[in-house]
Write a protein that holds these residues in place. Structure first.
Motif, PDB file in Angstrom:
ATOM      1  N   THR A 248       0.836  -1.204   0.000  1.00 13.87           N
ATOM      2  CA  THR A 248       0.000   0.000   0.000  1.00 13.87           C
ATOM      3  C   THR A 248       0.869   1.251   0.000  1.00 13.87           C
ATOM      4  OG1 THR A 248      -1.804  -1.142   1.143  1.00 13.87           O
ATOM      5  CG2 THR A 248      -1.776   1.265   1.283  1.00 13.87           C
ATOM      6  N   GLN A 249       1.867   1.276   0.853  1.00 16.38           N
ATOM      7  CA  GLN A 249       2.778   2.427   0.902  1.00 16.38           C
ATOM      8  C   GLN A 249       3.581   2.562  -0.393  1.00 16.38           C
ATOM      9  OE1 GLN A 249       2.962   4.776   3.086  1.00 16.38           O
ATOM     10  NE2 GLN A 249       4.853   5.807   2.469  1.00 16.38           N
ATOM     11  N   VAL A 250       4.099   1.450  -0.866  1.00 12.25           N
ATOM     12  CA  VAL A 250       4.985   1.467  -2.042  1.00 12.25           C
ATOM     13  C   VAL A 250       4.236   1.918  -3.288  1.00 12.25           C
ATOM     14  CG1 VAL A 250       6.292  -0.037  -3.603  1.00 12.25           C
ATOM     15  CG2 VAL A 250       6.567  -0.266  -1.128  1.00 12.25           C
ATOM     16  N   ALA A 251       3.067   1.342  -3.546  1.00 12.53           N
ATOM     17  CA  ALA A 251       2.316   1.682  -4.752  1.00 12.53           C
ATOM     18  C   ALA A 251       1.823   3.121  -4.726  1.00 12.53           C
ATOM     19  CB  ALA A 251       1.132   0.730  -4.906  1.00 12.53           C
ATOM     20  N   THR A 252       1.436   3.593  -3.560  1.00  8.88           N
ATOM     21  CA  THR A 252       0.956   4.981  -3.434  1.00  8.88           C
ATOM     22  C   THR A 252       2.075   5.965  -3.743  1.00  8.88           C
ATOM     23  OG1 THR A 252      -0.573   4.221  -1.733  1.00  8.88           O
ATOM     24  CG2 THR A 252      -0.226   6.591  -1.910  1.00  8.88           C
ATOM     25  N   ALA A 253       3.257   5.685  -3.208  1.00  6.95           N
ATOM     26  CA  ALA A 253       4.407   6.545  -3.491  1.00  6.95           C
ATOM     27  C   ALA A 253       4.738   6.544  -4.981  1.00  6.95           C
ATOM     28  CB  ALA A 253       5.613   6.070  -2.684  1.00  6.95           C
ATOM     29  N   ALA A 254       4.740   5.366  -5.604  1.00  7.19           N
ATOM     30  CA  ALA A 254       5.068   5.257  -7.023  1.00  7.19           C
ATOM     31  C   ALA A 254       4.048   5.994  -7.880  1.00  7.19           C
ATOM     32  CB  ALA A 254       5.138   3.784  -7.430  1.00  7.19           C
ATOM     33  N   ALA A 255       2.770   5.863  -7.533  1.00  3.63           N
ATOM     34  CA  ALA A 255       1.723   6.526  -8.316  1.00  3.63           C
ATOM     35  C   ALA A 255       1.808   8.039  -8.200  1.00  3.63           C
ATOM     36  CB  ALA A 255       0.354   6.043  -7.848  1.00  3.63           C
ATOM     37  N   LEU A 257       4.500   9.865  -7.614  1.00  2.73           N
ATOM     38  CA  LEU A 257       5.652  10.320  -8.392  1.00  2.73           C
ATOM     39  C   LEU A 257       5.378  10.236  -9.890  1.00  2.73           C
ATOM     40  CD1 LEU A 257       8.535   8.654  -6.338  1.00  2.73           C
ATOM     41  CD2 LEU A 257       7.800  11.054  -6.281  1.00  2.73           C
ATOM     42  N   ALA A 258       4.732   9.153 -10.321  1.00  5.45           N
ATOM     43  CA  ALA A 258       4.441   8.986 -11.748  1.00  5.45           C
ATOM     44  C   ALA A 258       3.481  10.055 -12.236  1.00  5.45           C
ATOM     45  CB  ALA A 258       3.862   7.589 -11.998  1.00  5.45           C
ATOM     46  N   ALA A 281      -4.848   7.637  -6.629  1.00  5.99           N
ATOM     47  CA  ALA A 281      -4.849   6.673  -7.735  1.00  5.99           C
ATOM     48  C   ALA A 281      -4.037   5.429  -7.378  1.00  5.99           C
ATOM     49  CB  ALA A 281      -4.288   7.324  -8.996  1.00  5.99           C
ATOM     50  N   GLY A 282      -2.897   5.621  -6.719  1.00  6.36           N
ATOM     51  CA  GLY A 282      -2.089   4.489  -6.290  1.00  6.36           C
ATOM     52  C   GLY A 282      -2.784   3.657  -5.231  1.00  6.36           C
ATOM     53  N   LEU A 283      -3.444   4.313  -4.294  1.00  6.78           N
ATOM     54  CA  LEU A 283      -4.194   3.598  -3.266  1.00  6.78           C
ATOM     55  C   LEU A 283      -5.302   2.756  -3.884  1.00  6.78           C
ATOM     56  CD1 LEU A 283      -4.403   6.534  -0.700  1.00  6.78           C
ATOM     57  CD2 LEU A 283      -3.227   4.364  -0.303  1.00  6.78           C
ATOM     58  N   VAL A 284      -5.986   3.338  -4.858  1.00  2.85           N
ATOM     59  CA  VAL A 284      -7.061   2.603  -5.535  1.00  2.85           C
ATOM     60  C   VAL A 284      -6.511   1.375  -6.251  1.00  2.85           C
ATOM     61  CG1 VAL A 284      -8.725   2.717  -7.434  1.00  2.85           C
ATOM     62  CG2 VAL A 284      -8.549   4.629  -5.812  1.00  2.85           C
ATOM     63  N   ALA A 285      -5.432   1.546  -6.998  1.00  7.67           N
ATOM     64  CA  ALA A 285      -4.911   0.453  -7.824  1.00  7.67           C
ATOM     65  C   ALA A 285      -4.344  -0.692  -7.008  1.00  7.67           C
ATOM     66  CB  ALA A 285      -3.848   0.992  -8.780  1.00  7.67           C
ATOM     67  N   ALA A 303       2.920   2.931 -10.529  1.00 11.47           N
ATOM     68  CA  ALA A 303       3.404   3.828 -11.583  1.00 11.47           C
ATOM     69  C   ALA A 303       2.480   3.808 -12.791  1.00 11.47           C
ATOM     70  CB  ALA A 303       4.821   3.430 -11.985  1.00 11.47           C
ATOM     71  N   ILE A 304       2.043   2.622 -13.188  1.00 12.57           N
ATOM     72  CA  ILE A 304       1.131   2.520 -14.334  1.00 12.57           C
ATOM     73  C   ILE A 304      -0.188   3.219 -14.036  1.00 12.57           C
ATOM     74  CG2 ILE A 304      -0.198   0.896 -15.743  1.00 12.57           C
ATOM     75  CD1 ILE A 304       2.162  -1.089 -15.365  1.00 12.57           C
ATOM     76  N   ALA A 305      -0.713   2.993 -12.837  1.00  8.04           N
ATOM     77  CA  ALA A 305      -1.966   3.642 -12.463  1.00  8.04           C
ATOM     78  C   ALA A 305      -1.813   5.161 -12.406  1.00  8.04           C
ATOM     79  CB  ALA A 305      -2.441   3.116 -11.114  1.00  8.04           C
ATOM     80  N   GLY A 306      -0.680   5.645 -11.870  1.00  7.65           N
ATOM     81  CA  GLY A 306      -0.467   7.084 -11.789  1.00  7.65           C
ATOM     82  C   GLY A 306      -0.516   7.748 -13.143  1.00  7.65           C
ATOM     83  N   VAL A 307       0.140   7.153 -14.127  1.00  7.76           N
ATOM     84  CA  VAL A 307       0.165   7.739 -15.473  1.00  7.76           C
ATOM     85  C   VAL A 307      -1.192   7.609 -16.155  1.00  7.76           C
ATOM     86  CG1 VAL A 307       1.161   7.538 -17.780  1.00  7.76           C
ATOM     87  CG2 VAL A 307       2.641   7.394 -15.765  1.00  7.76           C
TER      88      VAL A 307
END
Length: 447
Positions: A248-255, A257-258, A281-285, A303-307
């Motif tokens: 959860t933390q990792v994906a949110t940070a990546a989204a 930044l993306a 968006a990262g939290l959702v994905a 990252a994919i979700a963020g973009v």
């Protein structure tokens, strides 16, 4: 979500640790609804702030009562036809003993019930952001009651209830990518196609009135989301809940930044709204996928979700649907991305042994299951939500009048305003050189 298996004949012993953990997680998820209210409330114009807060807050009242009366029974009771559940002992919770346990997870049935209640509350609240500025509060309250009953409760059973068609098919949805985010995002799209655009859409400036409020809301959502996600393993201590917490933390940070990188390349600036929206968006994905992927996979999912979500929020201007606060772009698209990417990034070492394409599933078995789950929930929610909105729109009316919308829905629907500017003129302090400028500025506030 840990499999919803009812308690076997051999009674298991209550786990105080798991029970305490689940009650804390329930409180964290409850906090997400006021957090969402702040997030949405800061994104609207001044004249709609209170209405936006109330559209989220009222869900705490309506859905709580419905969940106790029959919602929990419909979602998690004995399956009927893979479409709906029912348990007469759970109607009004009259037949529930406080010592009754849920499945083999060593937690009270009531602890599981209240945890799931918080999911049921926030899901219709998510829809409200798409409808900002223009919906009667009474019509919205009735919509919540109907939508929760006809859409959310059955869909929750499909995805998480033993015997539900998606559950039995093997669709992976750890904490609500389909049942919560795709469900809410598709519903938002269905409703806005029925009720139409805001007055001045694509013509008048409709900027967020308080970006600090948006950031506060995003922070509360991020904080509460750990209960939303990690709690969905129901306190089991096999490491999956911990993996979900980390992811959860990792994906949110990546989204986040993306989204910001995309925004800088496309629009030339790193905005606070972009940071907040990217985080959500990262939290959702990661919500559906976090128990199935590795932390490296979580970076990819985020990252994919963020973009893709950053790209999707602009589609409303291209296609002409007025999704006021980007519910479709963030929750529907983010939910689809997170759910589908399970078919590629599932490691086979998380919540199940199901593997994705990048981990050996060259027959695309899990991917097809994910697509079926996404398609079924999206289509059902979109169509039924549009029908509910159509009936309400043609009977009691969903929208306020054009004059009320222009003047401000807060005053029209709630007889209040979020901010009192009456003392901003500085008339009593005539010697203060800044007072005239402050008075002039207050008159230019973008309402």
């Amino acid at each position: 979500m840990a499999p919803a298996i009812m308690m076997a004949a051999d009674k298991v012993e209550l786990s105080p640790a798991n029970t305490g953990f689940m009650l804390i997680c329930s409180a964290l998820v409850m906090l997400m609804t006021p957090g969402l209210a702040f997030f949405y409330g800061g994104m609207v114009r001044v004249k709609s702030t209170l209405n936006m807060l109330m559209m989220s807050f009222i869900s705490l009242g309506i859905v709580t009562i419905l969940w106790v009366l029959y919602g929990f029974s419909m979602a998690f009771g004995t399956d009927s036809g893979s479409l709906i559940g029912w348990n007469s002992d759970w109607v009004g919770l009259t037949g529930v003993d406080k010592s009754e346990l849920w499945g083999t997870y060593n937690i009270p049935l009531l602890a599981f019930m209240v945890f799931q209640l918080m999911f049921a509350i926030i899901t219709p609240a998510l829809i409200s952001g798409a409808l900002a500025d223009r919906v009667k509060f009474s019509a919205w309250a009735l919509f919540i009651a109907l939508w929760a009953t006809i859409v959310y409760f059955p869909v929750a059973h499909w995805v998480w209830g033993e015997g539900g068609w998606a559950f039995d098919m093997g669709v992976i949805d750890f904490a609500g990518g389909t049942a919560v985010h795709i469900n809410a995002g598709a519903a938002a799209l269905g409703v806005i196609l029925v009720i139409g655009k805001r007055v001045g859409f694509k013509k008048d400036p409709m900027r967020p009135h308080s970006l600090p409020l948006v950031m506060l809301g995003a922070g509360l959502l991020w904080f509460g989301w750990f209960g939303f996600n990690a709690g969905s393993w129901l306190g089991n201590d096999d490491g999956v809940g911990t993996l979900m917490f980390v992811n959860t933390q990792v994906a949110t940070a990546a989204a986040m930044l993306a989204w910001l990188i995309y925004e800088k390349i496309r629009h030339g600036a790193f905005t606070t709204l972009g940071a907040a929206s990217g985080a959500v968006a990262g939290l959702v994905a990661i919500t559906p996928s976090g128990g199935a992927v590795t932390p490296i996979g979580a970076i990819a999912v985020g990252a994919i979700a963020g973009v893709l979500c950053a790209m999707a929020v602009g589609l409303k201007y291209k296609f002409g649907y007025d999704d006021s606060l980007d519910v479709v772009g963030v929750h529907l698209v983010g939910g689809v991305v997170g759910s589908v990417l399970i078919g590629f990034f599932a490691s086979g070492k998380g919540q199940s042994d199901a593997a994705g394409v990048f981990y050996g599933d060259h027959k695309f078995d899990q991917l097809w299951k994910q697509l079926a789950g996404v398609g079924g929930v999206l289509a059902y929610s979109l169509i039924v939500s549009a029908l509910i909105a159509f009936v309400l729109h043609k009977t009691i009316g969903m929208r306020v009048t054009e004059d009320e919308e222009v003047a401000g829905i807060d005053q029209a629907e709630h007889a209040e305003t979020a901010y009192d500017f009456s003392g901003a003129g500085g008339g009593a302090v005539k010697t203060a050189p800044a007072a005239p400028a402050a008075a002039a500025a207050s008159k230019k506030v973008d309402a």
